[in-house]
Design a protein around this motif. Sequence first.
Motif, PDB file in Angstrom:
ATOM      1  N   THR A 125      46.479  56.800  41.983  1.00  0.00           N
ATOM      2  CA  THR A 125      47.612  57.231  43.117  1.00  0.00           C
ATOM      3  C   THR A 125      48.050  55.934  43.651  1.00  0.00           C
ATOM      4  O   THR A 125      48.971  56.178  44.057  1.00  0.00           O
ATOM      5  N   THR A 126      47.118  54.890  43.839  1.00  0.00           N
ATOM      6  CA  THR A 126      47.858  53.395  44.662  1.00  0.00           C
ATOM      7  C   THR A 126      48.584  52.504  43.535  1.00  0.00           C
ATOM      8  O   THR A 126      49.209  52.380  43.857  1.00  0.00           O
ATOM      9  N   ASP A 127      48.032  52.729  42.422  1.00  0.00           N
ATOM     10  CA  ASP A 127      48.703  51.721  41.143  1.00  0.00           C
ATOM     11  C   ASP A 127      48.454  50.390  40.998  1.00  0.00           C
ATOM     12  O   ASP A 127      49.333  49.400  41.540  1.00  0.00           O
ATOM     13  N   GLU A 128      47.546  49.981  42.056  1.00  0.00           N
ATOM     14  CA  GLU A 128      46.872  48.591  42.875  1.00  0.00           C
ATOM     15  C   GLU A 128      45.825  48.151  42.009  1.00  0.00           C
ATOM     16  O   GLU A 128      44.825  48.578  41.447  1.00  0.00           O
ATOM     17  N   LEU A 129      46.149  46.676  41.105  1.00  0.00           N
ATOM     18  CA  LEU A 129      44.741  46.705  40.247  1.00  0.00           C
ATOM     19  C   LEU A 129      43.799  46.188  41.268  1.00  0.00           C
ATOM     20  O   LEU A 129      42.224  46.348  40.400  1.00  0.00           O
ATOM     21  N   GLY A 130      43.304  46.345  42.261  1.00  0.00           N
ATOM     22  CA  GLY A 130      42.324  45.353  42.880  1.00  0.00           C
ATOM     23  C   GLY A 130      41.536  47.000  43.637  1.00  0.00           C
ATOM     24  O   GLY A 130      40.226  47.181  43.557  1.00  0.00           O
ATOM     25  N   HIS A 131      42.446  48.517  42.886  1.00  0.00           N
ATOM     26  CA  HIS A 131      41.298  49.445  43.008  1.00  0.00           C
ATOM     27  C   HIS A 131      41.026  49.798  41.754  1.00  0.00           C
ATOM     28  O   HIS A 131      40.357  51.114  41.687  1.00  0.00           O
ATOM     29  N   THR A 132      41.369  49.331  40.485  1.00  0.00           N
ATOM     30  CA  THR A 132      40.251  49.647  38.844  1.00  0.00           C
ATOM     31  C   THR A 132      39.271  48.607  38.843  1.00  0.00           C
ATOM     32  O   THR A 132      39.338  47.731  39.199  1.00  0.00           O
ATOM     33  N   LEU A 133      38.483  48.792  37.779  1.00  0.00           N
ATOM     34  CA  LEU A 133      38.105  47.904  37.044  1.00  0.00           C
ATOM     35  C   LEU A 133      38.867  47.178  36.265  1.00  0.00           C
ATOM     36  O   LEU A 133      39.820  47.678  34.577  1.00  0.00           O
ATOM     37  N   SER A 134      38.693  45.804  35.118  1.00  0.00           N
ATOM     38  CA  SER A 134      39.386  45.512  35.301  1.00  0.00           C
ATOM     39  C   SER A 134      38.611  45.657  33.266  1.00  0.00           C
ATOM     40  O   SER A 134      38.146  45.210  33.597  1.00  0.00           O
ATOM     41  N   TYR A 135      39.434  45.606  32.426  1.00  0.00           N
ATOM     42  CA  TYR A 135      38.932  45.776  31.118  1.00  0.00           C
ATOM     43  C   TYR A 135      38.573  44.310  30.367  1.00  0.00           C
ATOM     44  O   TYR A 135      37.613  44.110  29.518  1.00  0.00           O
ATOM     45  N   ALA A 136      39.326  43.607  31.139  1.00  0.00           N
ATOM     46  CA  ALA A 136      38.939  41.476  30.316  1.00  0.00           C
ATOM     47  C   ALA A 136      37.681  42.378  30.859  1.00  0.00           C
ATOM     48  O   ALA A 136      36.853  41.077  30.389  1.00  0.00           O
ATOM     49  N   ASP A 137      37.095  41.865  31.645  1.00  0.00           N
ATOM     50  CA  ASP A 137      35.544  41.679  33.057  1.00  0.00           C
ATOM     51  C   ASP A 137      34.761  42.883  32.271  1.00  0.00           C
ATOM     52  O   ASP A 137      33.678  41.762  32.081  1.00  0.00           O
ATOM     53  N   ILE A 138      35.280  44.055  31.980  1.00  0.00           N
ATOM     54  CA  ILE A 138      34.125  44.169  30.946  1.00  0.00           C
ATOM     55  C   ILE A 138      33.758  44.394  29.921  1.00  0.00           C
ATOM     56  O   ILE A 138      32.425  43.667  29.074  1.00  0.00           O
ATOM     57  N   TYR A 139      34.738  43.570  28.926  1.00  0.00           N
ATOM     58  CA  TYR A 139      34.528  42.595  27.641  1.00  0.00           C
ATOM     59  C   TYR A 139      34.106  41.515  27.648  1.00  0.00           C
ATOM     60  O   TYR A 139      32.777  41.490  26.841  1.00  0.00           O
ATOM     61  N   GLU A 140      34.187  40.985  28.576  1.00  0.00           N
ATOM     62  CA  GLU A 140      33.097  39.133  28.490  1.00  0.00           C
ATOM     63  C   GLU A 140      31.591  40.049  28.894  1.00  0.00           C
ATOM     64  O   GLU A 140      30.659  39.359  28.576  1.00  0.00           O
ATOM     65  N   VAL A 141      31.959  41.165  29.913  1.00  0.00           N
ATOM     66  CA  VAL A 141      30.301  41.478  29.806  1.00  0.00           C
ATOM     67  C   VAL A 141      29.766  41.597  28.512  1.00  0.00           C
ATOM     68  O   VAL A 141      28.214  41.687  28.334  1.00  0.00           O
ATOM     69  N   VAL A 142      30.033  42.829  27.739  1.00  0.00           N
ATOM     70  CA  VAL A 142      29.713  43.583  26.500  1.00  0.00           C
ATOM     71  C   VAL A 142      29.745  42.108  25.953  1.00  0.00           C
ATOM     72  O   VAL A 142      28.620  41.822  24.689  1.00  0.00           O
ATOM     73  N   LYS A 143      30.612  41.560  25.830  1.00  0.00           N
ATOM     74  CA  LYS A 143      30.981  39.919  24.666  1.00  0.00           C
ATOM     75  C   LYS A 143      29.109  39.436  25.257  1.00  0.00           C
ATOM     76  O   LYS A 143      28.435  38.697  23.930  1.00  0.00           O
ATOM     77  N   ALA A 144      28.857  38.405  26.397  1.00  0.00           N
ATOM     78  CA  ALA A 144      27.966  38.416  26.939  1.00  0.00           C
ATOM     79  C   ALA A 144      26.441  38.412  26.308  1.00  0.00           C
ATOM     80  O   ALA A 144      25.630  37.913  25.726  1.00  0.00           O
ATOM     81  N   ASN A 145      26.661  39.962  26.512  1.00  0.00           N
ATOM     82  CA  ASN A 145      25.072  40.600  25.866  1.00  0.00           C
ATOM     83  C   ASN A 145      24.921  40.420  24.294  1.00  0.00           C
ATOM     84  O   ASN A 145      24.013  40.355  24.267  1.00  0.00           O
ATOM     85  N   PHE A 146      26.216  40.699  24.030  1.00  0.00           N
ATOM     86  CA  PHE A 146      26.248  40.897  22.030  1.00  0.00           C
ATOM     87  C   PHE A 146      25.761  39.461  21.754  1.00  0.00           C
ATOM     88  O   PHE A 146      24.760  39.968  21.079  1.00  0.00           O
ATOM     89  N   GLU A 147      26.630  38.716  22.389  1.00  0.00           N
ATOM     90  CA  GLU A 147      25.686  37.384  22.224  1.00  0.00           C
ATOM     91  C   GLU A 147      24.907  36.196  22.667  1.00  0.00           C
ATOM     92  O   GLU A 147      23.841  35.592  21.963  1.00  0.00           O
TER      93      GLU A 147
END
Length: 126
Positions: free
Chosen positions: A48-70
């Motif tokens: 409803t707001t179209d504001e990046l600050g109101h969602t989770l960053s795909y890049a941040d999710i990816y970094e957590v997945v990568k860190a735990n994979f490695e």
Amino acid sequence: MLPFTGDRIILNDLGFYGYHGVFSEEARLGQRFFIDIQCGVDLTAPGTTDELGHTLSYADIYEVVKANFEGKRTKLIEALAQNIVTGLFEVFPEIGWIIIRIRKPEAPIAMVHGEAAIELHRVRPV
């Protein structure tokens, strides 16, 4: 816990090279893995707001997945998936549930075509 809305952030076909597996050859040579992940997050505010600050960053999710994979070698992809889920729940309190699939297209079994895979469905512990 957040109410279930059915909203989700989806990352598919995340490719990694790793050394997970039961056999010594897997630990020594490694192989490709592909991860599909869905994170249950209420997306009403960003929708409803179209504001990046109101969602989770795909890049941040990816970094957590990568860190735990490695981060830690596992024998079982079930354990690998659980480690990734645990890491995501620790970093992102907004995530209420996770579906993760780990695919291993070069599993050391006699397959003409296809892949071995597991899928976990987890809800944030209370």
